[in-house]
Design a protein around this motif. Structure first.
Motif, PDB file in Angstrom:
ATOM      1  N   PRO A  77       0.801  -1.229   0.000  1.00  0.00           N
ATOM      2  CA  PRO A  77       0.000   0.000   0.000  1.00  0.00           C
ATOM      3  C   PRO A  77       0.833   1.278   0.000  1.00  0.00           C
ATOM      4  CG  PRO A  77      -0.874  -1.592   1.578  1.00  0.00           C
ATOM      5  CD  PRO A  77       0.444  -2.130   1.110  1.00  0.00           C
ATOM      6  N   GLU A  78       1.985   1.258   0.674  1.00  0.00           N
ATOM      7  CA  GLU A  78       2.811   2.465   0.714  1.00  0.00           C
ATOM      8  C   GLU A  78       3.432   2.749  -0.651  1.00  0.00           C
ATOM      9  OE1 GLU A  78       5.589   2.587   3.907  1.00  0.00           O
ATOM     10  OE2 GLU A  78       4.116   2.010   5.431  1.00  0.00           O
ATOM     11  N   VAL A  79       3.795   1.701  -1.373  1.00  0.00           N
ATOM     12  CA  VAL A  79       4.343   1.887  -2.723  1.00  0.00           C
ATOM     13  C   VAL A  79       3.247   2.377  -3.660  1.00  0.00           C
ATOM     14  CG1 VAL A  79       5.314   0.689  -4.720  1.00  0.00           C
ATOM     15  CG2 VAL A  79       6.213   0.226  -2.439  1.00  0.00           C
ATOM     16  N   VAL A  80       2.055   1.812  -3.546  1.00  0.00           N
ATOM     17  CA  VAL A  80       0.937   2.270  -4.377  1.00  0.00           C
ATOM     18  C   VAL A  80       0.682   3.759  -4.134  1.00  0.00           C
ATOM     19  CG1 VAL A  80      -1.517   2.002  -4.873  1.00  0.00           C
ATOM     20  CG2 VAL A  80      -0.104  -0.024  -4.454  1.00  0.00           C
ATOM     21  N   GLN A  81       0.669   4.160  -2.879  1.00  0.00           N
ATOM     22  CA  GLN A  81       0.479   5.576  -2.536  1.00  0.00           C
ATOM     23  C   GLN A  81       1.584   6.439  -3.147  1.00  0.00           C
ATOM     24  OE1 GLN A  81      -1.777   7.348  -0.382  1.00  0.00           O
ATOM     25  NE2 GLN A  81      -0.651   9.199  -0.941  1.00  0.00           N
ATOM     26  N   LEU A  82       2.824   5.974  -3.051  1.00  0.00           N
ATOM     27  CA  LEU A  82       3.969   6.693  -3.597  1.00  0.00           C
ATOM     28  C   LEU A  82       3.820   6.914  -5.095  1.00  0.00           C
ATOM     29  CD1 LEU A  82       7.004   7.688  -3.488  1.00  0.00           C
ATOM     30  CD2 LEU A  82       7.614   5.302  -3.931  1.00  0.00           C
ATOM     31  N   VAL A  83       3.480   5.856  -5.810  1.00  0.00           N
ATOM     32  CA  VAL A  83       3.411   5.936  -7.270  1.00  0.00           C
ATOM     33  C   VAL A  83       2.227   6.766  -7.723  1.00  0.00           C
ATOM     34  CG1 VAL A  83       3.124   4.587  -9.388  1.00  0.00           C
ATOM     35  CG2 VAL A  83       4.643   3.757  -7.580  1.00  0.00           C
ATOM     36  N   VAL A  84       1.056   6.481  -7.193  1.00  0.00           N
ATOM     37  CA  VAL A  84      -0.149   7.182  -7.630  1.00  0.00           C
ATOM     38  C   VAL A  84      -0.052   8.680  -7.346  1.00  0.00           C
ATOM     39  CG1 VAL A  84      -2.610   7.456  -7.118  1.00  0.00           C
ATOM     40  CG2 VAL A  84      -1.645   5.168  -7.478  1.00  0.00           C
ATOM     41  N   SER A  85       0.534   9.047  -6.224  1.00  0.00           N
ATOM     42  CA  SER A  85       0.599  10.465  -5.843  1.00  0.00           C
ATOM     43  C   SER A  85       1.487  11.279  -6.781  1.00  0.00           C
ATOM     44  CB  SER A  85       1.112  10.598  -4.409  1.00  0.00           C
ATOM     45  OG  SER A  85       2.463  10.157  -4.305  1.00  0.00           O
ATOM     46  N   GLN A  86       2.354  10.608  -7.546  1.00  0.00           N
ATOM     47  CA  GLN A  86       3.254  11.338  -8.442  1.00  0.00           C
ATOM     48  C   GLN A  86       2.798  11.316  -9.902  1.00  0.00           C
ATOM     49  OE1 GLN A  86       7.522  11.000  -7.738  1.00  0.00           O
ATOM     50  NE2 GLN A  86       7.124   9.725  -5.933  1.00  0.00           N
ATOM     51  N   GLY A  87       1.582  10.802 -10.137  1.00  0.00           N
ATOM     52  CA  GLY A  87       1.099  10.684 -11.511  1.00  0.00           C
ATOM     53  C   GLY A  87       1.062  12.005 -12.258  1.00  0.00           C
ATOM     54  N   LYS A  88       0.426  13.003 -11.698  1.00  0.00           N
ATOM     55  CA  LYS A  88       0.302  14.291 -12.392  1.00  0.00           C
ATOM     56  C   LYS A  88       1.670  14.919 -12.644  1.00  0.00           C
ATOM     57  CE  LYS A  88      -1.935  18.826 -12.229  1.00  0.00           C
ATOM     58  NZ  LYS A  88      -0.714  19.507 -12.685  1.00  0.00           N
ATOM     59  N   ALA A  89       2.571  14.843 -11.664  1.00  0.00           N
ATOM     60  CA  ALA A  89       3.910  15.426 -11.835  1.00  0.00           C
ATOM     61  C   ALA A  89       4.661  14.743 -12.982  1.00  0.00           C
ATOM     62  CB  ALA A  89       4.698  15.320 -10.539  1.00  0.00           C
ATOM     63  N   CYS A  90       4.472  13.439 -13.124  1.00  0.00           N
ATOM     64  CA  CYS A  90       5.159  12.719 -14.208  1.00  0.00           C
ATOM     65  C   CYS A  90       4.582  13.084 -15.570  1.00  0.00           C
ATOM     66  CB  CYS A  90       5.053  11.213 -13.971  1.00  0.00           C
ATOM     67  SG  CYS A  90       6.124  10.612 -12.640  1.00  0.00           S
ATOM     68  N   ILE A  91       3.265  13.252 -15.646  1.00  0.00           N
ATOM     69  CA  ILE A  91       2.664  13.687 -16.909  1.00  0.00           C
ATOM     70  C   ILE A  91       3.154  15.087 -17.266  1.00  0.00           C
ATOM     71  CG2 ILE A  91       0.506  14.251 -18.071  1.00  0.00           C
ATOM     72  CD1 ILE A  91       0.980  11.247 -17.673  1.00  0.00           C
TER      73      ILE A  91
END
Length: 548
Positions: A77-91
């Motif tokens: 869950p912590e990795v999922v939170q890490l990845v999902v939270s950076q989606g907009k910044a990566c786009i």
């Protein structure tokens, strides 16, 4: 003369490798090894898109919960939170580098990114460039990498093995570099580096039918295993439900976005069937859809099923899926008028080299990012379009961690050159092609979408014999690209089989008739395999009798 030393050596040139190189460039001496042409990667062929929360009706929590649900209890869950939270910044990072994502005009005349939907997602959150997102990302990143003076690019360099301090008896374990075959000059080169990053992609070429290009032979996974790194969750091989079924349409994927935009799966008589397997129908996660198709094909003895989007307006189809439309038309299939024949094919390796949240492996100095890694994001099943997002996020994580450590890390020592004094050119290349074919066929037959312990044991006996044959062959003949890939494939095959045998339940992408339900008697667990300790040079046979 000693080989040149780089701060960071990246093995692989897809979205993960090139985005890492660009994030490091200007602050580190970077080299990128590409097995063939720089852009010939799995990224290039990715059609669907990149998942990110950009719609006001969507939320990070929704994306997190969707990912956890598809991962069948094994996501971190912590990795999922890490990845999902950076989606907009990566786009945003990709937009700054000119990636031409598809836009639409809103009612008030403002252009905004078009968002589509795919299996497992409860909202529209897939950013895409028509139906060729991977190509748009790869070509944009390639253009920037080629133009940057701090990035050395080595195309047609096939990594053979990691060089570690343990193998060379140089004190505490650490990665020091890599041996690589320069395919154009047909000679092995030594690359030294303070940090090495595996970004070499997945291993779906271990199966007879796959959506992946020929390069996807699990090289990074096999190299990390031989060097002493742990490997996790290799039983979870994702079979994409819909590859074009045609004798001349090799490895052509029909994007999940076709189902996201209303495409229906049909039997040859035109009847739908997905509603009998899952209430979400065509938008169920990939493992469910693939098993449903496999079940119907076996039940009816048919070669394929059909995916029909022809009820949508023709212009809508051509504008949303121009690549698929054009490719199908080459085979006299007009998808605006008729359904597409499709079959499942091996598509994505959810397991891989075990890493932490900074992309670090068990071996100091060695990182793994992208499909080669097992980060905890995907769990037992990858949700559509989370893979390119993972590449971008963990490239950023690795870059930040490497830059923190770089000032205190010395250059690697002078390394022994590759020794071919006791080997000859092969006089039996047929052995390589025969073994390659045998591995891929028994993996498809015995370790495919539906498994049993009996099938897995048959596969294990065959892979153990082949591993011995290939090791002997490798020890006596000069390396070639085909031999290197075969050597890696047999290791990957064994890792998948042993992982599948260790899981006495069905979960996510691993479905076995012997244990058709999840094991609810204990918390879900990862399958982690640990290699035997790597012997120093001169003990055992870490690579071959005559090579470092």
């Amino acid at each position: 003369m000693p080989s040149p030393a780089y701060d960071v050596l990246i093995i692989g040139s897809g979205a993960a490798g090139l985005s890492l190189a660009l994030r490091l460039a200007g602050r580190a001496r970077v080299a990128v090894l590409s097995k063939t042409a720089l852009s010939e990667t799995n990224t290039l062929y990715a059609q669907g898109g990149i998942s990110a929360v950009l719609d006001a009706q969507d939320s990070l929590e929704s994306h997190i919960q969707d990912t956890l649900a598809v991962g069948a209890g094994l996501c971190d869950p912590e990795v999922v939170q890490l990845v999902v939270s950076q989606g907009k910044a990566c786009i945003d990072w990709l937009l700054e580098r000119g990636v031409p994502f598809t836009e639409v005009e809103s009612e008030n005349g403002v252009h905004q990114l078009h968002l589509t939907r795919e299996g497992g997602h409860t909202h529209r959150r897939i950013v895409h460039a028509a139906d060729a997102t991977g190509r748009a990302v790869e070509t944009s990143l390639e253009q920037h990498a080629r133009a940057h003076p701090d990035i050395a690019l080595f195309e047609y360099h096939n990594a053979i093995d990691l060089i570690t301090a343990r193998k060379l008896r140089l004190g505490e374990q650490r990665v020091l570099g890599v041996y690589a075959l320069d395919s154009r000059q047909q000679r092995v080169k030594t690359f030294r580096a303070r940090f090495v990053v595996l970004a070499s992609g997945g291993a779906s070429k271990v199966y007879l039918y796959t959506s992946n290009p020929d390069i996807a032979t699990g090289d990074g996974i096999a190299m990390a295993w031989r060097a002493g790194a742990r490997i996790a969750n290799m039983e979870f091989i994702q079979f994409h439900p819909t590859c074009l079924f045609h004798p001349h349409a090799r490895s052509f994927l029909i994007s999940e976005a076709v189902r996201g935009e209303g495409g229906r799966l049909l039997l040859p008589d035109g009847s739908p069937f997905m509603h009998r397997f899952d209430p979400r129908g065509e938008l169920a996660p990939r493992d469910i859809v693939a098993r449903a198709i496999d079940h119907e094909m076996k039940r009816l003895g048919i070669d394929c099923v059909y995916l029909d989007i022809s009820h949508q307006p023709a212009e809508f189809i051509k504008s949303h899926f121009p690549t698929i439309y054009a490719r199908c038309l080459e085979f006299n299939i007009d998808i605006t008028r008729q359904p597409i024949p499709v079959v499942p094919a091996a598509h994505y390796t959810c397991g891989g080299v075990l890493t932490d949240r900074h992309a670090r492996t068990d071996i100091p100095g060695l990182y793994a990012i992208g499909e080669v890694a097992c980060t905890g994001l995907h769990g037992a099943n990858r949700m559509a379009s989370n893979s390119l997002l993972e590449c971008l996020v963990f490239a950023k994580q690795a870059a930040e961690d490497i830059l923190r450590q770089l000032p205190g890390c010395p250059d690697p020592p002078t390394l022994p050159e590759w020794d071919e004094s006791q080997v000859t050119d092969s006089d039996e290349e047929v052995v390589v092609s025969h073994n390659w074919d045998e591995i891929r066929r028994f993996m498809w037959d015995y370790v495919g979408i539906v498994r049993t312990d009996k099938r897995l044991q048959r596969a294990l006996r065959r892979v153990e014999l082949l591993k011995q044959e290939i090791a002997e062959y490798y020890g006596n003949f000069r390396v070639t690209n085909d031999l290197l890939e075969l050597r890696n494939l047999v290791i990957v095959a064994e890792l998948i089989i042993r992982s599948a045998l260790a899981r006495k339940e069905s979960r996510g992408l691993h479905f076995t008739l012997d244990y058709p339900a999840p094991d609810e008697s204990q918390p879900p667990r990862n399958t982690v395999l640990s290699p035997e300790p790597v012997p120093p040079s001169g003990q055992g046979q870490p690579s071959s009798p005559c090579r470092p």
